[in-house]
Structure formats: C-alpha cells, structure tokens
Scaffold this motif. Structure first.
Motif, mmCIF file in Angstrom:
data_model
loop_
_atom_site.group_PDB
_atom_site.id
_atom_site.type_symbol
_atom_site.label_atom_id
_atom_site.label_comp_id
_atom_site.label_asym_id
_atom_site.label_seq_id
_atom_site.Cartn_x
_atom_site.Cartn_y
_atom_site.Cartn_z
ATOM 1 N N ALA A 49 117.696 57.614 73.546
ATOM 2 C CA ALA A 49 116.856 58.609 72.896
ATOM 3 C C ALA A 49 115.568 58.743 73.683
ATOM 4 C CB ALA A 49 116.555 58.204 71.458
ATOM 5 N N GLU A 50 115.020 59.909 73.671
ATOM 6 C CA GLU A 50 113.769 60.147 74.358
ATOM 7 C C GLU A 50 112.661 60.063 73.332
ATOM 8 O OE1 GLU A 50 111.938 63.818 76.807
ATOM 9 O OE2 GLU A 50 114.038 63.330 77.193
ATOM 10 N N GLY A 51 111.549 59.452 73.720
ATOM 11 C CA GLY A 51 110.464 59.317 72.769
ATOM 12 C C GLY A 51 109.121 59.313 73.457
ATOM 13 N N ARG A 52 108.093 59.299 72.665
ATOM 14 C CA ARG A 52 106.733 59.283 73.176
ATOM 15 C C ARG A 52 105.938 58.281 72.363
ATOM 16 N NH1 ARG A 52 102.295 63.631 72.221
ATOM 17 N NH2 ARG A 52 100.722 62.870 73.634
ATOM 18 N N LEU A 53 105.267 57.391 73.055
ATOM 19 C CA LEU A 53 104.466 56.385 72.386
ATOM 20 C C LEU A 53 103.116 56.980 72.037
ATOM 21 C CD1 LEU A 53 104.212 53.415 71.572
ATOM 22 C CD2 LEU A 53 103.269 52.980 73.824
ATOM 23 N N LYS A 54 102.760 56.850 70.794
ATOM 24 C CA LYS A 54 101.496 57.392 70.347
ATOM 25 C C LYS A 54 100.784 56.317 69.543
ATOM 26 C CE LYS A 54 99.632 61.390 67.956
ATOM 27 N NZ LYS A 54 99.953 62.606 67.231
ATOM 28 N N VAL A 55 99.557 56.042 69.906
ATOM 29 C CA VAL A 55 98.775 55.036 69.214
ATOM 30 C C VAL A 55 98.381 55.589 67.850
ATOM 31 C CG1 VAL A 55 96.700 53.628 69.315
ATOM 32 C CG2 VAL A 55 97.929 54.153 71.406
ATOM 33 N N GLN A 56 98.518 54.756 66.840
ATOM 34 C CA GLN A 56 98.194 55.192 65.490
ATOM 35 C C GLN A 56 96.724 55.571 65.409
ATOM 36 O OE1 GLN A 56 99.009 52.263 62.540
ATOM 37 N NE2 GLN A 56 98.380 53.539 60.865
ATOM 38 N N GLY A 57 96.462 56.743 64.943
ATOM 39 C CA GLY A 57 95.093 57.209 64.790
ATOM 40 C C GLY A 57 94.450 57.569 66.114
ATOM 41 N N GLU A 58 95.220 57.678 67.171
ATOM 42 C CA GLU A 58 94.728 58.066 68.494
ATOM 43 C C GLU A 58 93.695 57.097 69.060
ATOM 44 O OE1 GLU A 58 95.905 60.539 70.385
ATOM 45 O OE2 GLU A 58 97.297 61.133 68.832
ATOM 46 N N ARG A 59 93.618 55.883 68.545
ATOM 47 C CA ARG A 59 92.690 54.884 69.067
ATOM 48 C C ARG A 59 93.477 53.646 69.437
ATOM 49 N NH1 ARG A 59 87.472 54.890 65.113
ATOM 50 N NH2 ARG A 59 87.005 57.094 65.318
ATOM 51 N N GLN A 60 92.996 52.944 70.441
ATOM 52 C CA GLN A 60 93.632 51.696 70.836
ATOM 53 C C GLN A 60 92.548 50.659 71.049
ATOM 54 O OE1 GLN A 60 96.247 51.945 74.165
ATOM 55 N NE2 GLN A 60 96.771 49.810 74.068
ATOM 56 N N VAL A 61 92.722 49.497 70.449
ATOM 57 C CA VAL A 61 91.761 48.425 70.585
ATOM 58 C C VAL A 61 92.036 47.717 71.902
ATOM 59 C CG1 VAL A 61 90.948 46.248 69.604
ATOM 60 C CG2 VAL A 61 91.600 48.125 68.102
ATOM 61 N N VAL A 62 91.004 47.566 72.711
ATOM 62 C CA VAL A 62 91.105 46.853 73.975
ATOM 63 C C VAL A 62 90.406 45.522 73.784
ATOM 64 C CG1 VAL A 62 90.527 46.892 76.415
ATOM 65 C CG2 VAL A 62 91.098 49.015 75.244
ATOM 66 N N GLN A 63 91.139 44.438 74.055
ATOM 67 C CA GLN A 63 90.575 43.121 73.815
ATOM 68 C C GLN A 63 90.940 42.199 74.967
ATOM 69 O OE1 GLN A 63 91.746 41.528 70.059
ATOM 70 N NE2 GLN A 63 90.659 39.620 70.352
ATOM 71 N N HIS A 64 89.951 41.474 75.467
ATOM 72 C CA HIS A 64 90.160 40.513 76.540
ATOM 73 C C HIS A 64 90.778 39.258 75.945
ATOM 74 C CE1 HIS A 64 88.949 37.570 79.655
ATOM 75 N NE2 HIS A 64 89.178 38.589 80.456
ATOM 76 N N LEU A 65 91.709 38.617 76.666
ATOM 77 C CA LEU A 65 92.398 37.446 76.134
ATOM 78 C C LEU A 65 91.464 36.270 75.884
ATOM 79 C CD1 LEU A 65 95.631 37.477 78.306
ATOM 80 C CD2 LEU A 65 95.389 38.139 75.928
ATOM 81 N N ARG A 76 83.219 56.206 76.549
ATOM 82 C CA ARG A 76 82.698 56.435 75.206
ATOM 83 C C ARG A 76 83.866 56.828 74.308
ATOM 84 N NH1 ARG A 76 78.831 53.714 76.115
ATOM 85 N NH2 ARG A 76 77.151 54.453 77.411
ATOM 86 N N GLU A 77 83.643 56.782 73.028
ATOM 87 C CA GLU A 77 84.698 57.144 72.087
ATOM 88 C C GLU A 77 85.129 58.580 72.335
ATOM 89 O OE1 GLU A 77 85.522 57.249 67.313
ATOM 90 O OE2 GLU A 77 83.901 56.027 68.096
ATOM 91 N N GLY A 78 86.442 58.754 72.434
ATOM 92 C CA GLY A 78 87.000 60.078 72.655
ATOM 93 C C GLY A 78 87.300 60.373 74.112
#
Length: 165
Positions: A49-65, A76-78
């Motif tokens: 199946a073909e699909g597209r990954l979309k982050v919920q709410g168009e935001r993604q949390v970036v976190q350093h390990l 900046r946001e957006g």
C-alpha cells in the motif's frame, strides 16, 4: 402404585473424566494441527500500500538523547526544514569535558600497559609508545602519568633485585 426396584440405584452418579479426556484430546489435536500447518505452510504474498507519514498536529518534538544546553536555535515555529538542515546547536563543553576524561583514562591505561609489558619482559626501562611520548611533551598531566609509571616500574624492579639477593 409404583414400586421401587432394589436393583436400580436411587441416585445416578456421573464422572467428569470422560469430558475432561475429550477436551484434552481435542486441544491436543488442535495444537498439533496448527503447529504442523505452520511448519509446512508457506505464505508467498504481501499487501502493498502507498502511504504518507504525517505528524499528528503537524508538529514534531525534537529531543536530544543525552540532553544538553541549546546555544543556537535556527528555526522558528512553523518553519519548514529539509533533511540535513541544522535545526539547533548544543553547547559542546560538557561533551568536551567527558572526552578529556576518557582521553586521560586511555593515556593512563596505555602507560600502564607499557609498564607491565616492560616488567614482564624483564628490561631495565619502560618503553612508552611514541604517540604517548609526543602527547606528554605538550600535556603536563600525561607527562606526570608517564613519570609515575616509570617510578613504579623502578620501585618494583628494585624490590625484585633485593628479593633475589
């Protein structure tokens, strides 16, 4: 009117053994059948199946390990970012400090290995690796490590000579 016969018991008892055996045999046949099928059956298909990954709410949390202190934030946001874009920079002092500690430990272990190999070989002086000697010329801590290992080597060599005499 009705007479009870003494040859028939008044209460008839029944046993659950027959039903338990039937259940056990049925379960065994099921397990063996499914196990045999899974061992010999091959599944030669897949659902594509073909699909597209979309982050919920168009935001993604970036976190350093490991965490750290952010010194520079480049978005900046957006903002839209592409693969390879520098989003933020972390303060490298903590990592540099940890690297310095691990490097000093490595140099100490290399000096100790050289001393132990010299003791094992029975030579008169420790031969440190050239890389370690060049680092010791510029770094007083490494020079102190080499001097300490050499003093320890000489003390152990002297004790060995005294014990032999």
């Amino acid at each position: 009117m009705f007479k009870s016969s003494s040859t028939q018991p008044a209460e008839q008892s029944w046993s659950a053994r027959k039903f338990m055996r039937l259940g056990l045999v049925t379960a065994s046949i099921l397990v063996i059948s499914v196990g045999g099928w899974s061992a010999f059956a091959s599944i030669n298909g897949a659902v594509l199946a073909e699909g597209r990954l979309k982050v919920q709410g168009e935001r993604q949390v970036v976190q350093h390990l490991n965490g750290g202190i952010v010194t520079e934030l480049n978005v900046r946001e957006g903002d839209t970012v592409q693969a390879g874009d520098v989003v933020l920079r972390l303060d490298g002092r903590r990592v540099e400090g940890e690297l310095s500690i691990v490097t000093n430990q490595l140099q100490e272990v290399l000096a100790r290995i050289a001393r132990l190999e010299a003791e094992q070989a029975g030579v008169a002086a420790t031969e440190f690796p050239a890389e370690l000697i060049s680092v010791a010329a510029a770094d007083e801590e490494v020079a102190a490590i080499l001097q300490g290992q050499e003093r320890l080597f000489q003390a152990r060599l002297d004790r060995l000579h005294r014990e032999q005499d």
